[in-house]
Design a protein around this motif. Sequence first.
Motif, mmCIF file in Angstrom:
data_model
loop_
_atom_site.group_PDB
_atom_site.id
_atom_site.type_symbol
_atom_site.label_atom_id
_atom_site.label_comp_id
_atom_site.label_asym_id
_atom_site.label_seq_id
_atom_site.Cartn_x
_atom_site.Cartn_y
_atom_site.Cartn_z
ATOM 1 N N TYR A 62 0.820 -1.209 0.000
ATOM 2 C CA TYR A 62 0.000 0.000 0.000
ATOM 3 C C TYR A 62 0.858 1.264 0.000
ATOM 4 C CZ TYR A 62 -3.307 3.533 1.622
ATOM 5 O OH TYR A 62 -4.059 4.668 1.736
ATOM 6 N N PHE A 63 1.820 1.325 0.901
ATOM 7 C CA PHE A 63 2.632 2.547 0.993
ATOM 8 C C PHE A 63 3.629 2.650 -0.168
ATOM 9 C CE2 PHE A 63 1.283 2.234 5.483
ATOM 10 C CZ PHE A 63 0.681 3.470 5.584
ATOM 11 N N ARG A 64 4.179 1.531 -0.593
ATOM 12 C CA ARG A 64 5.098 1.587 -1.734
ATOM 13 C C ARG A 64 4.392 2.106 -2.984
ATOM 14 N NH1 ARG A 64 8.966 -3.839 -1.534
ATOM 15 N NH2 ARG A 64 9.541 -3.685 0.671
ATOM 16 N N LYS A 65 3.146 1.658 -3.177
ATOM 17 C CA LYS A 65 2.422 2.040 -4.386
ATOM 18 C C LYS A 65 1.839 3.445 -4.284
ATOM 19 C CE LYS A 65 -0.919 0.291 -7.758
ATOM 20 N NZ LYS A 65 -1.723 -0.879 -8.186
ATOM 21 N N THR A 66 1.164 3.747 -3.182
ATOM 22 C CA THR A 66 0.485 5.038 -3.081
ATOM 23 C C THR A 66 1.459 6.204 -2.927
ATOM 24 O OG1 THR A 66 0.174 4.715 -0.689
ATOM 25 C CG2 THR A 66 -1.645 4.066 -2.139
ATOM 26 N N LEU A 67 2.622 5.960 -2.332
ATOM 27 C CA LEU A 67 3.625 7.008 -2.194
ATOM 28 C C LEU A 67 4.650 6.981 -3.328
ATOM 29 C CD1 LEU A 67 4.304 6.831 1.668
ATOM 30 C CD2 LEU A 67 2.829 8.445 0.437
ATOM 31 N N ASP A 68 4.476 6.041 -4.262
ATOM 32 C CA ASP A 68 5.374 5.877 -5.409
ATOM 33 C C ASP A 68 6.830 5.739 -4.962
ATOM 34 O OD1 ASP A 68 5.981 5.552 -8.081
ATOM 35 O OD2 ASP A 68 6.210 7.700 -8.467
ATOM 36 N N LEU A 69 7.059 4.800 -4.057
ATOM 37 C CA LEU A 69 8.402 4.547 -3.530
ATOM 38 C C LEU A 69 9.096 3.578 -4.485
ATOM 39 C CD1 LEU A 69 7.424 4.167 0.235
ATOM 40 C CD2 LEU A 69 8.051 6.246 -1.021
ATOM 41 N N PHE A 70 9.642 4.111 -5.549
ATOM 42 C CA PHE A 70 10.068 3.286 -6.680
ATOM 43 C C PHE A 70 11.439 2.647 -6.508
ATOM 44 C CE2 PHE A 70 11.515 7.602 -7.684
ATOM 45 C CZ PHE A 70 12.827 7.387 -8.079
ATOM 46 N N ALA A 71 12.215 3.101 -5.541
ATOM 47 C CA ALA A 71 13.566 2.560 -5.364
ATOM 48 C C ALA A 71 13.692 1.892 -4.004
ATOM 49 C CB ALA A 71 14.612 3.673 -5.495
ATOM 50 N N ASN A 72 14.095 0.641 -4.012
ATOM 51 C CA ASN A 72 14.375 -0.092 -2.782
ATOM 52 C C ASN A 72 15.893 -0.216 -2.644
ATOM 53 O OD1 ASN A 72 14.031 -3.470 -1.561
ATOM 54 N ND2 ASN A 72 13.829 -1.595 -0.410
ATOM 55 N N ILE A 73 16.441 0.453 -1.638
ATOM 56 C CA ILE A 73 17.891 0.493 -1.422
ATOM 57 C C ILE A 73 18.235 -0.512 -0.335
ATOM 58 C CG2 ILE A 73 19.872 1.965 -0.955
ATOM 59 C CD1 ILE A 73 18.188 2.829 -3.374
ATOM 60 N N ARG A 74 19.066 -1.513 -0.680
ATOM 61 C CA ARG A 74 19.370 -2.600 0.250
ATOM 62 C C ARG A 74 20.884 -2.793 0.388
ATOM 63 N NH1 ARG A 74 15.406 -6.719 0.699
ATOM 64 N NH2 ARG A 74 17.003 -7.786 1.904
ATOM 65 N N PRO A 75 21.521 -2.094 1.332
ATOM 66 C CA PRO A 75 22.954 -2.316 1.574
ATOM 67 C C PRO A 75 23.192 -3.668 2.251
ATOM 68 C CG PRO A 75 22.182 -0.212 2.490
ATOM 69 C CD PRO A 75 20.976 -1.027 2.174
ATOM 70 N N ALA A 76 24.354 -4.228 2.011
ATOM 71 C CA ALA A 76 24.792 -5.442 2.706
ATOM 72 C C ALA A 76 26.299 -5.367 2.869
ATOM 73 C CB ALA A 76 24.402 -6.700 1.926
ATOM 74 N N ARG A 77 26.788 -5.696 4.052
ATOM 75 C CA ARG A 77 28.228 -5.626 4.320
ATOM 76 C C ARG A 77 28.599 -6.626 5.408
ATOM 77 N NH1 ARG A 77 29.859 -1.017 8.564
ATOM 78 N NH2 ARG A 77 31.439 -2.648 8.839
ATOM 79 N N THR A 78 29.862 -6.975 5.439
ATOM 80 C CA THR A 78 30.368 -7.820 6.511
ATOM 81 C C THR A 78 30.853 -6.939 7.662
ATOM 82 O OG1 THR A 78 32.477 -7.878 5.299
ATOM 83 C CG2 THR A 78 31.022 -9.786 5.087
ATOM 84 N N TYR A 79 30.989 -7.550 8.836
ATOM 85 C CA TYR A 79 31.374 -6.817 10.037
ATOM 86 C C TYR A 79 32.635 -7.413 10.655
ATOM 87 C CZ TYR A 79 26.806 -4.601 9.787
ATOM 88 O OH TYR A 79 25.724 -3.872 9.367
ATOM 89 N N PRO A 80 33.623 -6.574 10.963
ATOM 90 C CA PRO A 80 34.834 -7.063 11.631
ATOM 91 C C PRO A 80 34.471 -7.747 12.950
ATOM 92 C CG PRO A 80 35.128 -4.800 10.873
ATOM 93 C CD PRO A 80 33.681 -5.133 10.673
ATOM 94 N N GLY A 81 35.122 -8.843 13.217
ATOM 95 C CA GLY A 81 34.842 -9.585 14.437
ATOM 96 C C GLY A 81 33.908 -10.753 14.237
ATOM 97 N N ARG A 82 33.243 -10.801 13.072
ATOM 98 C CA ARG A 82 32.370 -11.921 12.751
ATOM 99 C C ARG A 82 33.018 -12.778 11.674
ATOM 100 N NH1 ARG A 82 28.143 -13.002 10.952
ATOM 101 N NH2 ARG A 82 27.503 -14.493 12.532
ATOM 102 N N ILE A 83 33.005 -14.067 11.874
ATOM 103 C CA ILE A 83 33.551 -14.979 10.879
ATOM 104 C C ILE A 83 32.562 -15.084 9.717
ATOM 105 C CG2 ILE A 83 34.238 -17.362 10.428
ATOM 106 C CD1 ILE A 83 35.019 -17.580 13.378
ATOM 107 N N ASN A 84 33.070 -14.929 8.496
ATOM 108 C CA ASN A 84 32.208 -15.143 7.338
ATOM 109 C C ASN A 84 32.945 -16.011 6.323
ATOM 110 O OD1 ASN A 84 33.239 -13.372 4.901
ATOM 111 N ND2 ASN A 84 33.523 -12.126 6.744
ATOM 112 N N ARG A 85 32.192 -16.662 5.488
ATOM 113 C CA ARG A 85 32.749 -17.664 4.587
ATOM 114 C C ARG A 85 33.029 -17.142 3.191
ATOM 115 N NH1 ARG A 85 28.511 -22.557 6.154
ATOM 116 N NH2 ARG A 85 29.064 -22.697 8.365
#
Length: 352
Positions: free
Chosen positions: A90-113
Amino acid sequence: MHIVVLPGDGIGPEITAATSEVLSTVSERFQLGLVLEEHAVGHASLAQFGTTVRPELLDLAKAADGLILGPTATFDFKDEARGEINPSRYFRKTLDLFANIRPARTYPGRINRVGEFDLVVVRENTEGFYADRNMEEGNGELRVTQDVVISLRRITRQCCERIAEVACGLAMKRRKRLTIVHKANVLRMGDGMFLDICKATAARYPELAVDEVLVDAVMAHVVRDPGRFDVLVATNMFGDILSDLTAELSGSLGLGGALNMGTRYAMAQAAHGSAPDIAGQGIANPVSLILSAALLLDWHGVRSGQPRFVSAAVAIETAVAAAIGQGQATRDVGGALGTAEAAAAIAARLQT
């Protein structure tokens, strides 16, 4: 800054309360003057008002400087005639929120593969295969016979042009690398137009390094070496799947912030769902919604020319990274804290 806050369903009220605590703390430190105005949405609104989204909420959202939407029980809401409106749609359409910004990053101190990475998926948010938002009236899925369903995908020049512009602008502020994600070898007309428009838009930014990768190949490359990517732009469904994958590769979907933005309005929204199986237990990870709120502050700061909001957003992201790096986080990312305690650990870092 006036923000309308809609807690939602399941774990929504818990992580929204956690986010409000962090926002109150950062508001005091940076003198933001944040005013958080909370209203019911989802099941709470359905029980109280007979609809999951009161019409008045749209006017309130338009009058505010931003909107925060907690996770809602989207799958439960099937019949709009009975007031069961999907709040996110409802809000995405009625407010015309056309861009979905999705950052993703790793964090120091966490083991990642998969090695260290810091990327952003820019997803078109208003058309594509999403049957509940790609038609002026009606639905984009048709049941032709009992055994045949046709799903229609809408791709328009306008939507391609504006999402490409957002992606290029964001890439110019980062490492100046843009990846266009598509399937033009099969979806020759729709993705072909998307690809052509993205390339033409990027050509106006000669400093950008631009490549194009088929969506299936991107998924393989992201799992193998996500560090090669900076900003990726995609149509709605491809961007939805890719952004969930990259968030999970960073450690948890609970670390994935998300901002839905348009020309005039923006809505912070956690990347995950309402998780009713753990609701009320105080163990949900609040970081996704906290980071989403930080993105909202940054958007408002840039749009209004007020650098203190941008600084506040950076401070929240820094505090989140520090807390996660020191294990002061919820169980899904290797910590032992509950929802409120994890938020308190982040807020404490914002006081210094």
